[in-house]
Scaffold this active site. Sequence first.
Site, PDB file in Angstrom:
ATOM      1  N   ASP A 106      95.950  -6.148  29.269  1.00 17.72           N
ATOM      2  CA  ASP A 106      96.666  -5.018  28.991  1.00 17.72           C
ATOM      3  C   ASP A 106      95.684  -3.660  29.160  1.00 17.72           C
ATOM      4  OD1 ASP A 106      95.395  -5.037  26.755  1.00 17.72           O
ATOM      5  OD2 ASP A 106      96.774  -5.794  25.600  1.00 17.72           O
ATOM      6  N   GLU A 161      84.482  -8.991  21.807  1.00 17.44           N
ATOM      7  CA  GLU A 161      84.599  -7.480  22.686  1.00 17.44           C
ATOM      8  C   GLU A 161      83.631  -7.069  21.978  1.00 17.44           C
ATOM      9  OE1 GLU A 161      87.983  -5.545  24.384  1.00 17.44           O
ATOM     10  OE2 GLU A 161      86.875  -3.476  24.121  1.00 17.44           O
ATOM     11  N   GLU A 211      95.164 -11.315  20.827  1.00 14.87           N
ATOM     12  CA  GLU A 211      94.049 -10.616  20.155  1.00 14.87           C
ATOM     13  C   GLU A 211      94.185 -11.035  18.639  1.00 14.87           C
ATOM     14  OE1 GLU A 211      93.867  -6.678  21.092  1.00 14.87           O
ATOM     15  OE2 GLU A 211      93.735  -6.880  23.190  1.00 14.87           O
TER      16      GLU A 211
END
Length: 272
Positions: A52, A190, A123
């Site tokens: 995204d 991340e 997520e």
Amino acid sequence: MSVAKKEYKRVTVKSLVEMKQNGEKISMLTSYDYSMAKIVDAAQVDVILVGDSASNVIAGHETTLPITLDQMIYHASSVVRAAKRALVVVDIPFGSYQSDSKEALRSAIRIMKESGAHAVKVEGGVEIKDSVKRILQAGIPVMGHLGLTPQSIYKFGTYTVRAKEEREAAKLKKDAKMLEELGCFGIVLEKIPAQLAQEVAESISIPVIGIGAGGGVDGQVLVVHDLLGMTHEFNPRFLRRYMNLYEEMSNAISQYVEDVKTSDFPNENEQY
Ligand code: KIV
């Protein structure tokens, strides 16, 4: 350390687990369109992520929040047409899976059906447990994403390193374990400390792919436009640029403008 690589004609979620077991690092890169995905796939990248991050890189938004499910499906279907070897994973965009698990499943099904992709990525940890469970129950492979999760940027406030404090690190470890137990085939970590990322990778059997998470994980992912130096204003420490395409493209395009203005282009051999 160099590891003898097994040849994969088509990378599947099973191949990724096998790579982890064999100590072979997994390469993953984003793509959002057919032409780029063709190059990425031919270069033997194992996983193509239709991220995204298209919201930032392609559409020019400040965050990943505005991109829609329809737009993600459009990008994903272009990438799927190009990918002959890589596993294609697609981000379910913000607002398409958080409200309830039925909506999450509907979104995942639309991505799989309308784009032909092979898996989805979401997520978050325990907060989206029911959604992950329901998507997996429908036979759709799910990849998790923990640490800096850009869809929650307004909760975090900044894009700085996550899980530096013990409480957040402990939650991240618990979430990773939960995602493994639910049946996810992999997790992206991340922007977290390298030591923590390595601990997570060593504590679970599914592949952990890092971005800004150090070298102790099972693979790496980057945004392809960053790697190629097209997004020249984005300079995080974790980014290795392999080209300065921004400059090369600017020079080429300026030259084209010059050639048109001076009637150098087209020449005699470039016309009918
Ligand atoms: O959207 C994206 O590109 C991602 C990667 C940064 C992992 O989620």
